[in-house]
Design a protein around this motif. Structure first.
Motif, PDB file in Angstrom:
ATOM      1  N   GLU A 170      23.099  49.574  64.146  1.00  0.00           N
ATOM      2  CA  GLU A 170      23.019  49.381  62.675  1.00  0.00           C
ATOM      3  C   GLU A 170      23.517  50.313  61.808  1.00  0.00           C
ATOM      4  O   GLU A 170      24.071  50.135  60.960  1.00  0.00           O
ATOM      5  CB  GLU A 170      21.273  49.010  62.298  1.00  0.00           C
ATOM      6  CG  GLU A 170      21.049  48.014  61.235  1.00  0.00           C
ATOM      7  CD  GLU A 170      19.723  47.554  61.000  1.00  0.00           C
ATOM      8  OE1 GLU A 170      19.137  47.563  62.144  1.00  0.00           O
ATOM      9  OE2 GLU A 170      19.496  47.613  59.868  1.00  0.00           O
ATOM     10  N   THR A 171      23.357  51.549  62.383  1.00  0.00           N
ATOM     11  CA  THR A 171      23.701  52.647  61.611  1.00  0.00           C
ATOM     12  C   THR A 171      25.250  52.676  61.535  1.00  0.00           C
ATOM     13  O   THR A 171      25.877  52.909  60.341  1.00  0.00           O
ATOM     14  CB  THR A 171      23.284  53.997  62.543  1.00  0.00           C
ATOM     15  OG1 THR A 171      22.136  53.752  62.787  1.00  0.00           O
ATOM     16  CG2 THR A 171      23.579  55.171  61.365  1.00  0.00           C
ATOM     17  N   ILE A 172      25.999  52.233  62.689  1.00  0.00           N
ATOM     18  CA  ILE A 172      27.633  52.146  62.802  1.00  0.00           C
ATOM     19  C   ILE A 172      28.089  50.891  61.839  1.00  0.00           C
ATOM     20  O   ILE A 172      28.885  50.998  61.104  1.00  0.00           O
ATOM     21  CB  ILE A 172      27.979  51.912  64.105  1.00  0.00           C
ATOM     22  CG1 ILE A 172      27.335  53.194  65.126  1.00  0.00           C
ATOM     23  CG2 ILE A 172      29.451  51.754  63.927  1.00  0.00           C
ATOM     24  CD1 ILE A 172      27.580  52.977  66.459  1.00  0.00           C
ATOM     25  N   VAL A 173      27.022  49.886  61.726  1.00  0.00           N
ATOM     26  CA  VAL A 173      27.449  48.847  61.145  1.00  0.00           C
ATOM     27  C   VAL A 173      27.344  48.970  59.387  1.00  0.00           C
ATOM     28  O   VAL A 173      28.428  48.751  58.677  1.00  0.00           O
ATOM     29  CB  VAL A 173      26.348  47.735  61.425  1.00  0.00           C
ATOM     30  CG1 VAL A 173      26.529  46.447  60.354  1.00  0.00           C
ATOM     31  CG2 VAL A 173      26.803  46.935  62.579  1.00  0.00           C
ATOM     32  N   ASP A 174      26.221  49.695  59.054  1.00  0.00           N
ATOM     33  CA  ASP A 174      26.140  50.249  57.886  1.00  0.00           C
ATOM     34  C   ASP A 174      27.453  51.098  57.107  1.00  0.00           C
ATOM     35  O   ASP A 174      27.843  50.816  56.144  1.00  0.00           O
ATOM     36  CB  ASP A 174      24.636  51.071  57.617  1.00  0.00           C
ATOM     37  CG  ASP A 174      23.703  50.131  57.470  1.00  0.00           C
ATOM     38  OD1 ASP A 174      23.941  48.894  57.318  1.00  0.00           O
ATOM     39  OD2 ASP A 174      22.639  50.504  58.003  1.00  0.00           O
ATOM     40  N   GLN A 175      27.932  51.955  58.082  1.00  0.00           N
ATOM     41  CA  GLN A 175      28.907  52.713  57.938  1.00  0.00           C
ATOM     42  C   GLN A 175      30.090  51.973  57.700  1.00  0.00           C
ATOM     43  O   GLN A 175      30.754  52.092  56.771  1.00  0.00           O
ATOM     44  CB  GLN A 175      28.980  53.652  59.243  1.00  0.00           C
ATOM     45  CG  GLN A 175      29.751  55.085  58.634  1.00  0.00           C
ATOM     46  CD  GLN A 175      30.025  55.854  60.025  1.00  0.00           C
ATOM     47  OE1 GLN A 175      28.990  55.725  61.023  1.00  0.00           O
ATOM     48  NE2 GLN A 175      30.866  56.709  59.997  1.00  0.00           N
ATOM     49  N   VAL A 176      30.276  50.983  58.625  1.00  0.00           N
ATOM     50  CA  VAL A 176      31.542  50.006  58.384  1.00  0.00           C
ATOM     51  C   VAL A 176      31.567  49.344  57.261  1.00  0.00           C
ATOM     52  O   VAL A 176      32.666  49.231  56.467  1.00  0.00           O
ATOM     53  CB  VAL A 176      31.753  49.163  59.558  1.00  0.00           C
ATOM     54  CG1 VAL A 176      32.766  48.117  59.245  1.00  0.00           C
ATOM     55  CG2 VAL A 176      32.167  49.947  60.868  1.00  0.00           C
ATOM     56  N   LEU A 177      30.363  48.767  56.781  1.00  0.00           N
ATOM     57  CA  LEU A 177      30.401  48.171  55.592  1.00  0.00           C
ATOM     58  C   LEU A 177      30.411  48.891  54.299  1.00  0.00           C
ATOM     59  O   LEU A 177      31.098  48.320  53.479  1.00  0.00           O
ATOM     60  CB  LEU A 177      28.642  47.211  55.336  1.00  0.00           C
ATOM     61  CG  LEU A 177      28.294  46.412  56.491  1.00  0.00           C
ATOM     62  CD1 LEU A 177      27.037  45.873  56.320  1.00  0.00           C
ATOM     63  CD2 LEU A 177      29.392  45.394  56.618  1.00  0.00           C
ATOM     64  N   THR A 178      29.966  49.970  54.428  1.00  0.00           N
ATOM     65  CA  THR A 178      30.405  50.806  53.129  1.00  0.00           C
ATOM     66  C   THR A 178      31.830  51.135  53.218  1.00  0.00           C
ATOM     67  O   THR A 178      32.379  51.388  52.078  1.00  0.00           O
ATOM     68  CB  THR A 178      29.621  52.366  53.400  1.00  0.00           C
ATOM     69  OG1 THR A 178      28.504  52.104  54.265  1.00  0.00           O
ATOM     70  CG2 THR A 178      28.947  52.824  52.044  1.00  0.00           C
ATOM     71  N   GLU A 179      32.398  51.392  54.233  1.00  0.00           N
ATOM     72  CA  GLU A 179      33.968  51.694  54.055  1.00  0.00           C
ATOM     73  C   GLU A 179      34.842  50.542  53.926  1.00  0.00           C
ATOM     74  O   GLU A 179      36.194  50.872  53.564  1.00  0.00           O
ATOM     75  CB  GLU A 179      34.213  52.324  55.628  1.00  0.00           C
ATOM     76  CG  GLU A 179      33.806  53.743  55.597  1.00  0.00           C
ATOM     77  CD  GLU A 179      33.743  54.213  57.194  1.00  0.00           C
ATOM     78  OE1 GLU A 179      34.507  53.378  58.167  1.00  0.00           O
ATOM     79  OE2 GLU A 179      33.108  55.176  57.512  1.00  0.00           O
ATOM     80  N   ASN A 180      34.362  49.252  53.994  1.00  0.00           N
ATOM     81  CA  ASN A 180      35.081  48.093  53.885  1.00  0.00           C
ATOM     82  C   ASN A 180      34.468  47.102  52.934  1.00  0.00           C
ATOM     83  O   ASN A 180      34.252  46.182  53.260  1.00  0.00           O
ATOM     84  CB  ASN A 180      35.570  47.402  55.124  1.00  0.00           C
ATOM     85  CG  ASN A 180      36.086  48.468  56.218  1.00  0.00           C
ATOM     86  OD1 ASN A 180      37.368  48.816  56.185  1.00  0.00           O
ATOM     87  ND2 ASN A 180      35.403  48.863  57.056  1.00  0.00           N
ATOM     88  N   THR A 181      34.365  47.595  51.585  1.00  0.00           N
ATOM     89  CA  THR A 181      33.897  46.818  50.676  1.00  0.00           C
ATOM     90  C   THR A 181      34.640  45.376  50.478  1.00  0.00           C
ATOM     91  O   THR A 181      34.056  44.340  50.116  1.00  0.00           O
ATOM     92  CB  THR A 181      33.720  47.515  49.363  1.00  0.00           C
ATOM     93  OG1 THR A 181      34.763  48.091  49.042  1.00  0.00           O
ATOM     94  CG2 THR A 181      32.732  48.419  49.494  1.00  0.00           C
ATOM     95  N   LYS A 182      36.026  45.527  50.396  1.00  0.00           N
ATOM     96  CA  LYS A 182      36.733  44.254  50.163  1.00  0.00           C
ATOM     97  C   LYS A 182      36.395  43.496  51.123  1.00  0.00           C
ATOM     98  O   LYS A 182      36.380  42.105  50.731  1.00  0.00           O
ATOM     99  CB  LYS A 182      38.452  44.796  50.603  1.00  0.00           C
ATOM    100  CG  LYS A 182      39.414  43.739  50.190  1.00  0.00           C
ATOM    101  CD  LYS A 182      39.841  43.396  48.799  1.00  0.00           C
ATOM    102  CE  LYS A 182      40.959  42.334  48.686  1.00  0.00           C
ATOM    103  NZ  LYS A 182      40.593  40.914  49.243  1.00  0.00           N
ATOM    104  N   ALA A 183      36.456  43.706  52.294  1.00  0.00           N
ATOM    105  CA  ALA A 183      36.030  42.693  53.507  1.00  0.00           C
ATOM    106  C   ALA A 183      34.629  42.156  53.321  1.00  0.00           C
ATOM    107  O   ALA A 183      34.328  40.820  53.308  1.00  0.00           O
ATOM    108  CB  ALA A 183      36.228  43.410  54.782  1.00  0.00           C
ATOM    109  N   VAL A 184      33.824  42.797  52.702  1.00  0.00           N
ATOM    110  CA  VAL A 184      32.468  42.367  52.737  1.00  0.00           C
ATOM    111  C   VAL A 184      32.309  41.525  51.581  1.00  0.00           C
ATOM    112  O   VAL A 184      31.898  40.490  51.672  1.00  0.00           O
ATOM    113  CB  VAL A 184      31.500  43.932  52.328  1.00  0.00           C
ATOM    114  CG1 VAL A 184      30.333  43.292  51.675  1.00  0.00           C
ATOM    115  CG2 VAL A 184      31.436  44.598  53.558  1.00  0.00           C
ATOM    116  N   ASP A 185      33.098  41.556  50.497  1.00  0.00           N
ATOM    117  CA  ASP A 185      33.233  40.688  49.495  1.00  0.00           C
ATOM    118  C   ASP A 185      33.833  39.428  50.007  1.00  0.00           C
ATOM    119  O   ASP A 185      33.332  38.376  49.676  1.00  0.00           O
ATOM    120  CB  ASP A 185      34.019  41.060  48.381  1.00  0.00           C
ATOM    121  CG  ASP A 185      33.218  42.558  47.673  1.00  0.00           C
ATOM    122  OD1 ASP A 185      32.526  42.697  47.660  1.00  0.00           O
ATOM    123  OD2 ASP A 185      34.066  43.340  46.939  1.00  0.00           O
TER     124      ASP A 185
END
Lengths: 488, 488
Positions: free
Chosen positions: B431-446
């Motif tokens: 989960e920690t790693i996922v959170d990190q990835v989500l923060t770093e890739n906001t475009k993809a999250v959108d």
């Protein structure tokens, strides 16, 4: 010394009263004096024989154990494979053939410390009843040099009768031991099929061939059997000794059989010459005098024995002799243009007339379309003949009949009439078809002073008894002690 | 009425399989391939005068074992016959074979077809005989004969004409090869002549409503499965063309023998209008018939194993493996046995199969050895399969571990740890790693959140980023779950 039997000689050698070298030298002296006249041998091995004799003498002098035939000079038929000298079968096709191995019975002779003097003449590939079919030389009858010694083991019988060895081995496919033994006035035994290994005997009719001794006396025959009888893992048709144990044939040979019951086959034996029939009748009387019960029996299928034999033996021969093709060993034609001609020309050039005749007969009877009419029918007749013997031996312990319809005939008399020649084996062939043992022992002389033989047949694997029955007769006579006079 | 030409292919096989006994069929010579010419011979297999054959019991037992595997009726009484023909590679000029009483008759073999189907091909008979030697034709006006092969035990199998294509014939050949190898009775290498196929082929043609049969052709000298299949395909076309051109049928033309030219990939005429040769079969008098007791047969039967085709079908039905995989795993008995040991040790079949086919067999092939000889423990493969099944390692990592296990012989658990290939399945850590990835890739999250076309692709991208950060060790299932929860 020449008047000694093989057993007597053996005993004297063992006791140190005669040396084997003396005995062997005596034999070679006889060979020097008589062999040119008799022609019994294809090859003799003087040096080899004397070397073996000296070796045996040395061992006896040193008190070391020796074999059952220690120091006794013997001969073997030239269809028996030896690593020394050629094994020719008296055929041009094997004239220079040297076998790479010793036959089982040769090994047995050697380990019994017998001294092998030479290898004897025969009808080519054991096909014949007079030894006239030899492709290499003529053997004569020591009793009358204008007559045949019989055949096909004519050389072995003549060698024993002529004092050229103390005992010999022959092979018997349709009478080839018994008939020459009777013609030459010696003892010839054809053992039961399967009693003696055939490994190393060049095959003629594989289901009929059997090796046996030719000797001066019945006891000698027993002695030889002690050496050669027995199972051989190299011969699948040699009988398991659990099924049919071998025994010491010599041990009880002098013991007569109590309440012996013998049979004669009057109808069948009536075809023989008057003098031969008379000798048979006299022999039967001797047995009666010894307390034997004599019965008359009928063996209805014996009349077909010759016909069946010449189908079965020639069929097997046509196949057995196929290997002499000039490709791997033996005579090869120098005039062959291709491999087919290597076969046809090598065989045409080197096989004799009778061998060719039998190969052609056998090839014909095995050919498709003829097999049932000839080969299969002959097998059925063979079974009927076996049945005749089985029935007969339910009623008696031995059957007495002539060995051959006549005494030794003149050289050239029958050679151009194969059917007449074939009839010479009419009384001996049935034993081969049935596989039972048969012995020929001297039982008198005809008006020309030619020996007559008495044939005794007994059930399979009863050689011990057969020899005792033969010995009962031998004790009452001195026929077997008479010797022919021969010089070159 | 249709003008169309239709045809059906009919193929039957005569098969010869050399049995890998220690010694030859009728003598003590060693059975060995690739020895100096005429170095594995003795008087018996050379067919020297006076020799006799003795049956090799092991060869007989091997033959019966194959016959049992071919579902044949086994004779309790069987005998030997001589088959006569003259040829330089056959020293006796007859072959010891079996004619009217073969050791087995009337069986069948199941062969695999595509899509897990099988076909039953009838077996007319299987009998034992001796192999011939080899004629060599070097340059010059002579030929040479090598008799090393002479007397090698040879099992002849004759099938019903039940095959209808080159592919079916090939399938039978491959099936028979793995069968005799499973039974350890033959090396069955076609290149070495240890297994030889002679197809008899013709066509049944329907033309203008009438039926025609083309003349039968027998094809010889085929020394690979490929040649076997190709020769039949070639022959189908040739016979069809010939019929259309000449109208020849089996009533107007006889059987012919054709050779196979491997270079031209074509059959060529060797002999035409062949009459059935007369082999003059007759019972071999030098051998005794074989009587197979129930006890002996039971002893032989005990050496049967589950046959490859049975295994293959079982793998498909029971383990749900593909035809292809089941075929690969059952190609050799040792492979199948290894596979089954791993299953018995708890490995899940499909995963064990993948490890073995994707890594194990590949490596064995490279090393030129069998799977079982790699030094791999089936228990370790089972263990590894379990680790993959529970997600402890990924399938890809599993293959890597398998390779390294082969090098080191260590247990899969140890290897996984040493190589740091244990999957991260701990939700908290991931989960920690996922959170990190989500923060770093906001475009993809959108993109994911917006749904529609780009959503799926963006989700895949995010998953990829997590895998990258964990160096491929994250359990993708767990990561997907977290992503779904966070973005859902």
């Amino acid at each position: 010394m020449e008047n000694l039997s093989a057993k007597e000689l053996r005993d004297k050698i063992a006791a140190g009263r005669i040396s084997s070298v003396e005995a062997t030298e005596e034999i070679f002296k006889n060979i020097d004096e008589r062999e040119t006249a008799i022609g019994a041998y294809i090859n003799t091995y003087r040096d080899r024989a004397l070397e073996k004799a000296a070796e045996v003498d040395k061992r006896i002098a040193a008190g070391k154990p020796v074999g059952e035939l220690a120091g006794v000079p013997v001969a073997i038929k030239d269809n028996m494979c030896t690593v020394f000298g050629p094994t020719t079968c008296a055929s041009k096709i094997l004239e220079n053939f040297h076998a790479p191995y010793n036959a089982t019975f040769v090994e047995k002779l050697l380990s019994a410390d017998a001294v092998i003097v030479g290898k004897t003449n025969m009808d080519e590939f054991a096909m014949g009843s007079s030894t006239e079919n030899s492709g290499l030389k003529q053997t004569v009858n020591p009793w009358d040099r204008s007559r045949v010694p019989g055949g096909s083991s004519g050389g072995s019988a003549a060698a024993v009768a002529g004092g050229l060895c103390f005992a010999a081995l022959g092979s018997d496919t349709g009478g080839s031991i018994r008939q020459p033994a009777s013609f030459c006035g010696v003892v010839g035994l054809k053992p039961t099929y399967g009693r003696v290994s055939r490994f190393g005997l060049v095959a003629y009719g594989s289901s009929l061939d059997q090796i046996g001794p030719i000797t001066h006396t019945v006891a000698d025959s027993a002695l030889m059997m002690n050496v050669i009888a027995g199972h051989d893992p190299a011969d699948s048709t040699s009988v398991d000794e659990v099924v049919a144990p071998v025994c010491d044939y010599l041990e009880k040979v002098d013991e007569p059989i109590d309440k012996l019951k013998i049979a004669i086959v009057p109808e069948f034996s009536a075809g023989a010459d008057q003098q031969v029939q008379k000798a048979l009748t006299d022999a039967v009387d001797i047995y009666r005098g010894l307390g034997a019960e004599v019965i008359e029996i009928n063996m209805p299928h014996l009349d077909y024995a010759i016909a069946a034999y010449y189908v079965i033996a020639t069929a097997e021969a046509s196949s057995n002799l196929a290997r002499y093709d000039g490709v791997h060993y033996g005579h090869r034609s120098e005039n062959a243009a291709d491999y087919i001609e290597v076969y046809s020309k090598s065989r045409a050039e080197a096989f004799g007339k009778e061998v060719k005749r039998r190969i052609m007969l056998g090839t014909y009877t095995l050919s498709s379309g003829y097999y049932d009419a000839y080969y299969l029918k002959a097998l059925k007749v063979r079974n009927l003949i076996r049945g005749d013997f089985t029935n007969a031996f339910e009623k008696c312990e031995a059957i007495l009949m002539p060995v051959s319809p006549t005494t030794a005939f003149k050289i050239g008399e029958k050679i151009n009439d194969p059917l007449k020649m074939y009839l010479s084996d009419i009384y001996t062939i049935a034993a081969n078809l049935a596989g039972v043992p048969g012995i020929s022992i001297p039982c008198g002389f005809d008006e020309n002073d030619l020996p007559i033989g008495l044939q005794i047949l007994s059930p399979a694997f009863t050689e011990d008894k057969l020899l005792r029955i033969a010995r009962m007769y031998e004790k009452e006579n001195d026929w077997h002690t008479r010797k022919p006079t021969v010089t070159n | 009425m249709s003008n169309e030409v239709q045809y059906k292919v009919v193929v039957g096989l005569e098969i010869h399989v050399q049995l890998c006994t220690r010694s030859k069929m009728f003598c003590g010579c060693a059975v060995k391939f690739g020895q100096p010419p005429n170095s594995r011979v003795c008087p018996v297999c050379l067919g020297m005068p006076g020799v006799l054959p003795v049956m090799n019991k092991q060869a007989f037992e091997y033959a019966v074992l194959v016959a049992l595997a071919l579902n044949c009726e086994i004779a309790d009484f069987t005998k030997w016959d001589r088959k006569s023909y003259y040829y330089p590679d056959l020293p006796k000029n007859y072959q010891i074979s079996q004619y009217d009483l073969p050791l087995s008759t009337n069986g069948f073999i199941e062969i695999p077809l595509e899509q897990g189907r099988t076909k039953r091909v009838g077996i007319i008979r299987a009998h034992l005989e001796e192999d011939a030697g080899k004629n060599l034709h070097p340059a010059g006006n002579f030929s040479q004969v090598d008799l090393n092969r002479t007397g090698t035990p040879l099992l002849e199998i004759v099938t019903e004409p039940d095959m209808n294509s080159g592919a079916e014939v090939r399938a039978l050949a491959v099936e028979l090869q793995r069968m005799v190898r499973y039974l350890s009775v033959s090396e069955a290498d076609m290149q070495k002549g240890q297994m030889r196929f002679e197809p008899n082929i013709n066509l049944v043609i329907t033309k203008d409503g009438a039926e025609y049969k083309t003349p039968i052709a027998e094809i010889k000298n085929l020394n690979s499965f490929r040649a076997l299949e190709r020769s039949i395909d070639y022959e189908i076309q040739r016979q069809l063309d010939e019929f259309l051109e000449t109208g020849k049928t089996m009533d107007t033309a006889g059987k012919s023998t054709r050779g196979w030219d491997d270079d031209r990939e074509a059959t060529f005429l060797q002999r035409e209008k062949e009459e059935a040769p007369d082999y003059r079969y007759f019972p071999e008098p030098d051998l005794v018939p074989v009587e197979l007791t129930k006890e002996w047969l039971d002893d032989i039967r005990a050496h049967l194993c589950e046959l490859p085709i049975t295994k293959q079908m079982r793998y498909v039905n029971e383990y749900k493996l593909s035809d292809y995989d089941a075929g690969v795993l059952t190609a050799e008995r040792s492979t199948a046995e290894f596979f089954e040991q791993a299953i018995d040790a708890g490995g899940e079949p499909k995963r064990v199969c993948n490890l073995l086919t994707q890594v194990g067999l590949k490596l064995a092939n490279e090393k030129g050895c069998g799977l079982a000889e790699l030094g791999l423990a089936p228990e370790n493969v089972a263990e590894l399969a379990k680790m993959i099944a529970v997600g402890q390692v990924s399938a890809t990592a599993g293959n890597t571990i398998m390779q390294e296990m082969l090098k080191t012989g260590k247990s899969p658990q140890l290897m996984a740890e040493e190589l740091d290939l244990v999957q991260k399945s701990d939700a908290c850590e991931l989960e920690t790693i996922v959170d990190q990835v989500l923060t770093e890739n906001t475009k993809a999250v959108d993109d994911v959140k917006s749904g529609g076309k780009k959503s799926k692709k963006a989700l895949g991208f995010l998953l990829g980023q997590v895998m990258q950060k964990t160096k491929g060790r994250a359990n993708p299932k767990v990561v997907s779950g977290i992503l779904a929860k966070k973005l859902g």
